[in-house]
Design a protein around this motif. Sequence first.
Motif, mmCIF file in Angstrom:
data_model
loop_
_atom_site.group_PDB
_atom_site.id
_atom_site.type_symbol
_atom_site.label_atom_id
_atom_site.label_comp_id
_atom_site.label_asym_id
_atom_site.label_seq_id
_atom_site.Cartn_x
_atom_site.Cartn_y
_atom_site.Cartn_z
ATOM 1 N N ARG A 61 26.578 -21.249 -9.079
ATOM 2 C CA ARG A 61 25.651 -20.342 -9.346
ATOM 3 C C ARG A 61 25.056 -20.784 -10.466
ATOM 4 N NH1 ARG A 61 25.206 -15.764 -12.420
ATOM 5 N NH2 ARG A 61 24.680 -13.898 -11.655
ATOM 6 N N ASP A 74 23.566 -19.689 -13.460
ATOM 7 C CA ASP A 74 23.727 -18.960 -14.631
ATOM 8 C C ASP A 74 22.921 -19.242 -15.883
ATOM 9 O OD1 ASP A 74 25.347 -17.903 -17.333
ATOM 10 O OD2 ASP A 74 25.780 -16.373 -15.927
ATOM 11 N N SER A 93 22.709 -18.203 -19.057
ATOM 12 C CA SER A 93 23.397 -18.597 -20.232
ATOM 13 C C SER A 93 24.205 -19.913 -20.136
ATOM 14 C CB SER A 93 24.404 -17.644 -20.451
ATOM 15 O OG SER A 93 23.707 -16.329 -20.588
ATOM 16 N N ARG A 133 15.249 -15.605 -14.002
ATOM 17 C CA ARG A 133 16.173 -16.415 -13.004
ATOM 18 C C ARG A 133 15.580 -16.327 -11.761
ATOM 19 N NH1 ARG A 133 21.007 -14.829 -9.662
ATOM 20 N NH2 ARG A 133 22.398 -16.558 -9.511
#
Length: 217
Positions: A51, A53, A55, A75
Motif C-alpha cells: 500500500r 502510505d 506518511s 495520494r
Amino acid sequence: MTALAAPPRATGLGSLGATLVPSPLSERLGTHEDAERAFRAARHRFIAGDRIDMSALAAELGVDRTSLFRWVGNRDALLAEILWSLAVPTFDAADAATHEQGADRVEGALTRFVRDLITADYFRGWITREPSRALRILTGAAAPVHRRFVAIVERLLEEEIAAGRMTTPLPPHDLATVLVRVAESYAYADLIAGERPDAGRAAAAFALVLAATRTAR
C-alpha cells in the motif's frame, strides 16, 4: 500491466499520453530530482503489492509529509501517475504484438491491453483493496488516466484513418471515448457490475463498435 519496456513500434503511442494530457506531477518528473525519487520509491512499492502510505513514504525518503506533497501532490495524483507509467509499456506492447491494420489493429491492441489489465496480479490486488478509489482514478471523466487512454486511442484511430485503412462515421475522439469505455467496462467489470472481467467479451464488443469502420469504404 508490466513494468518492462515494450517492444518498439513505429509510434509508441502510449508514451504520448502524458504529453497530450499533462498533469502537474508528469510535468515535474524528469526535471525535479526529489519528485522523481519519490515517484520511483512509490512505484516500486506499488509493483511489490504494498500500500502506498504517504506518511511511510515520507519517512522512507527522510522528509516530512509537507515536502512530499509539494513534490508529488496528493495520494490520488501519485497513484494516477504510477498507474499511467505502467499502462504505457503495457499498451505499447499490446500494439506491437498486433500485426493487423485498420480496425483489426485497433481491436487487437485494445483486446490485448484489456487482457493484460485483467491478468496483472499486483494491479488486480490494488483495485480489490481500494475499489472506490480505483474507479475514481482509472475511469473518472476528468481523471488523467482515462483522458490519456482516450487520447492515445484517438491517435491510434487517426493513424489508421490517415493511412486509408479504416473510416468512421463518428469523430475519432468520440469513437475513442466509446472504445475506452468498453475497455473499462470489461477490464473492471468486477468493480462496476459485480461480474467477471473478460477480455473475450471485450473483443466481441470492440468488433461490434468497429463494424461500421470495416464496412464504410
